[in-house]
Design a protein around this motif. Structure first.
Motif, PDB file in Angstrom:
ATOM      1  N   ARG A  56       0.833  -1.093   0.018  1.00  0.00           N
ATOM      2  CA  ARG A  56      -0.074  -0.135  -0.194  1.00  0.00           C
ATOM      3  C   ARG A  56       0.795   1.096   0.087  1.00  0.00           C
ATOM      4  O   ARG A  56       0.315   2.553  -0.142  1.00  0.00           O
ATOM      5  N   ASN A  57       2.033   1.020  -0.011  1.00  0.00           N
ATOM      6  CA  ASN A  57       3.093   2.233   0.003  1.00  0.00           C
ATOM      7  C   ASN A  57       3.689   2.561  -1.312  1.00  0.00           C
ATOM      8  O   ASN A  57       4.013   1.509  -1.845  1.00  0.00           O
ATOM      9  N   PHE A  58       3.552   3.798  -1.615  1.00  0.00           N
ATOM     10  CA  PHE A  58       4.119   4.180  -2.987  1.00  0.00           C
ATOM     11  C   PHE A  58       5.185   5.410  -2.834  1.00  0.00           C
ATOM     12  O   PHE A  58       5.117   5.833  -1.793  1.00  0.00           O
ATOM     13  N   PHE A  59       5.873   5.691  -3.898  1.00  0.00           N
ATOM     14  CA  PHE A  59       6.443   6.664  -4.025  1.00  0.00           C
ATOM     15  C   PHE A  59       6.299   7.549  -5.323  1.00  0.00           C
ATOM     16  O   PHE A  59       6.139   7.057  -6.556  1.00  0.00           O
ATOM     17  N   LEU A  60       6.286   8.692  -5.059  1.00  0.00           N
ATOM     18  CA  LEU A  60       5.887   9.837  -6.264  1.00  0.00           C
ATOM     19  C   LEU A  60       7.103  11.010  -6.397  1.00  0.00           C
ATOM     20  O   LEU A  60       7.221  11.723  -5.446  1.00  0.00           O
ATOM     21  N   ALA A  61       7.681  10.971  -7.413  1.00  0.00           N
ATOM     22  CA  ALA A  61       8.758  11.936  -7.625  1.00  0.00           C
ATOM     23  C   ALA A  61       8.357  12.829  -8.808  1.00  0.00           C
ATOM     24  O   ALA A  61       7.756  12.290  -9.810  1.00  0.00           O
ATOM     25  N   PHE A  62       8.342  14.105  -8.587  1.00  0.00           N
ATOM     26  CA  PHE A  62       7.667  14.943  -9.513  1.00  0.00           C
ATOM     27  C   PHE A  62       8.589  16.422  -9.496  1.00  0.00           C
ATOM     28  O   PHE A  62       9.294  16.636  -8.727  1.00  0.00           O
ATOM     29  N   ALA A  63       8.560  17.109 -10.749  1.00  0.00           N
ATOM     30  CA  ALA A  63       9.005  18.269 -10.951  1.00  0.00           C
ATOM     31  C   ALA A  63       7.846  19.003 -11.625  1.00  0.00           C
ATOM     32  O   ALA A  63       7.181  18.436 -12.011  1.00  0.00           O
ATOM     33  N   ASP A  64       8.115  20.395 -11.293  1.00  0.00           N
ATOM     34  CA  ASP A  64       7.067  21.614 -11.837  1.00  0.00           C
ATOM     35  C   ASP A  64       7.616  22.772 -12.225  1.00  0.00           C
ATOM     36  O   ASP A  64       8.764  22.869 -12.192  1.00  0.00           O
ATOM     37  N   LEU A 107       6.976  12.662  -2.700  1.00  0.00           N
ATOM     38  CA  LEU A 107       5.958  12.533  -1.740  1.00  0.00           C
ATOM     39  C   LEU A 107       5.987  10.848  -1.602  1.00  0.00           C
ATOM     40  O   LEU A 107       6.119  10.055  -2.542  1.00  0.00           O
ATOM     41  N   ASN A 108       5.647  10.636  -0.382  1.00  0.00           N
ATOM     42  CA  ASN A 108       5.520   9.185   0.157  1.00  0.00           C
ATOM     43  C   ASN A 108       4.014   9.049   0.030  1.00  0.00           C
ATOM     44  O   ASN A 108       3.306   9.610   0.985  1.00  0.00           O
ATOM     45  N   LEU A 109       3.427   8.106  -0.650  1.00  0.00           N
ATOM     46  CA  LEU A 109       1.889   7.979  -0.582  1.00  0.00           C
ATOM     47  C   LEU A 109       1.528   6.663   0.081  1.00  0.00           C
ATOM     48  O   LEU A 109       2.267   5.644  -0.336  1.00  0.00           O
ATOM     49  N   ARG A 110       0.546   6.610   0.569  1.00  0.00           N
ATOM     50  CA  ARG A 110      -0.202   5.364   0.989  1.00  0.00           C
ATOM     51  C   ARG A 110      -1.491   5.151   0.609  1.00  0.00           C
ATOM     52  O   ARG A 110      -2.465   5.965   0.943  1.00  0.00           O
ATOM     53  N   GLN A 111      -1.917   4.187  -0.066  1.00  0.00           N
ATOM     54  CA  GLN A 111      -3.275   3.897  -0.588  1.00  0.00           C
ATOM     55  C   GLN A 111      -4.319   3.644   0.490  1.00  0.00           C
ATOM     56  O   GLN A 111      -4.043   2.912   1.515  1.00  0.00           O
ATOM     57  N   ASP A 112      -5.131   4.525   0.798  1.00  0.00           N
ATOM     58  CA  ASP A 112      -6.077   4.687   1.665  1.00  0.00           C
ATOM     59  C   ASP A 112      -7.686   4.527   1.049  1.00  0.00           C
ATOM     60  O   ASP A 112      -8.706   4.565   1.810  1.00  0.00           O
ATOM     61  N   ILE A 125      -6.286   7.440  -3.896  1.00  0.00           N
ATOM     62  CA  ILE A 125      -5.243   7.513  -2.956  1.00  0.00           C
ATOM     63  C   ILE A 125      -5.159   9.196  -2.767  1.00  0.00           C
ATOM     64  O   ILE A 125      -5.407   9.840  -3.475  1.00  0.00           O
ATOM     65  N   GLU A 126      -4.905   9.653  -1.614  1.00  0.00           N
ATOM     66  CA  GLU A 126      -4.862  10.843  -1.236  1.00  0.00           C
ATOM     67  C   GLU A 126      -3.361  11.474  -1.578  1.00  0.00           C
ATOM     68  O   GLU A 126      -2.330  10.829  -1.333  1.00  0.00           O
ATOM     69  N   VAL A 127      -3.319  12.577  -2.427  1.00  0.00           N
ATOM     70  CA  VAL A 127      -2.163  13.197  -2.701  1.00  0.00           C
ATOM     71  C   VAL A 127      -2.003  14.417  -2.083  1.00  0.00           C
ATOM     72  O   VAL A 127      -2.760  15.386  -2.520  1.00  0.00           O
ATOM     73  N   ASP A 128      -1.233  14.650  -1.218  1.00  0.00           N
ATOM     74  CA  ASP A 128      -0.961  16.059  -0.580  1.00  0.00           C
ATOM     75  C   ASP A 128       0.374  16.748  -0.866  1.00  0.00           C
ATOM     76  O   ASP A 128       1.378  16.485  -0.277  1.00  0.00           O
ATOM     77  N   PHE A 129       0.261  17.694  -1.681  1.00  0.00           N
ATOM     78  CA  PHE A 129       1.422  18.338  -2.280  1.00  0.00           C
ATOM     79  C   PHE A 129       1.965  19.348  -1.123  1.00  0.00           C
ATOM     80  O   PHE A 129       3.358  19.582  -1.137  1.00  0.00           O
ATOM     81  N   ASN A 130       1.365  19.542   0.061  1.00  0.00           N
ATOM     82  CA  ASN A 130       1.664  20.399   1.049  1.00  0.00           C
ATOM     83  C   ASN A 130       2.900  19.723   1.795  1.00  0.00           C
ATOM     84  O   ASN A 130       3.638  20.169   2.738  1.00  0.00           O
ATOM     85  N   LEU A 131       2.865  18.135   1.680  1.00  0.00           N
ATOM     86  CA  LEU A 131       3.772  17.235   2.111  1.00  0.00           C
ATOM     87  C   LEU A 131       5.034  16.903   1.403  1.00  0.00           C
ATOM     88  O   LEU A 131       5.950  16.212   1.689  1.00  0.00           O
ATOM     89  N   ALA A 132       5.110  17.747  -0.010  1.00  0.00           N
ATOM     90  CA  ALA A 132       6.313  17.448  -0.852  1.00  0.00           C
ATOM     91  C   ALA A 132       7.423  17.772   0.026  1.00  0.00           C
ATOM     92  O   ALA A 132       7.598  18.884   0.509  1.00  0.00           O
TER      93      ALA A 132
END
Length: 208
Positions: A131-139, A153-158, A163-170
């Motif tokens: 349930r754990n995932f990794f998201l690497a991004f550039a913008d 971002l470290n994401l966990r499927q809920d 899944i919730e994606v919160d860029f405030n935690l980038a």
């Protein structure tokens, strides 16, 4: 309606609201802001005091704060997970020229401030909890206000397919603080055209 029935109706509404709140997991603005601030404080303390921190002793001694964008709930979104049927291993370039290997798990589809987005969600080959995932991004902020090599971002499927994606935690990769560390660079699918004005800013820019 009698006073007794009115009171019972009020109690029923309150109970129903509590149940809905529990099932949806929706935080009040105060609770949400507090959670983000705690995560940011945890990140600072790790960098400042942990022996595994990427910072040198001199950097630790000089680290007073980390620089973040103001918390903006608009950058907290619910993304649909579109599974990749043929989950091949992706060789992701690292900042030192080497290669890291990740599983191409699924695509995230969501709207951000009215703009449709699609990002590639990765999973470590050694991940035990699926349930754990990794998201690497550039913008559009990368190399300007944020680290040029992108953020994580470290994401966990809920959800079942979300899944919730919160860029405030980038947060910044270790190589943003210390070039001796090798960090995976964002895949081409995750080079976003929009500006993600949320999460951690560039450490080096703060030092200038």
């Amino acid at each position: 309606m009698s006073t007794k029935n009115i009171l019972l109706a009020i109690v029923a509404v309150v109970v129903l609201a509590a149940v809905v709140y529990t099932l949806t997991g929706t935080d009040s603005p105060e609770v949400y802001f507090e959670k983000v601030e705690k995560e940011r404080d945890k990140q600072f303390k790790y960098l400042r005091f942990n022996e595994d921190s990427p910072l040198s002793k001199e950097q630790k001694d000089q680290l007073g704060t980390l620089s973040f964008y103001p918390i903006d709930p608009q950058y907290r979104v619910r993304a649909k997970m579109v599974a990749i049927e043929d989950r091949k291993v992706l060789e992701l370039p690292m900042s030192d020229g080497s290669v890291g290997k990740y599983i191409k798990h699924s695509f995230l589809e969501f709207d951000l401030k009215g703009s449709p987005q699609k990002l590639l969600l990765l999973q470590s080959l050694n991940e035990i909890d699926k349930r754990n995932f990794f998201l690497a991004f550039a913008d559009a902020t990368s190399g300007v206000e944020t680290y040029g090599g992108g953020r994580y971002l470290n994401l966990r499927q809920d959800g079942k397919n979300s899944i919730e994606v919160d860029f405030n935690l980038a947060y910044n990769p270790y190589c943003a603080y210390n070039p001796d560390f090798a960090c995976p660079l964002p895949p081409r699918e995750n080079l976003m055209e929009v500006a993600i004005e949320a999460g951690e800013k560039d450490y080096l820019a703060k030092k200038d």
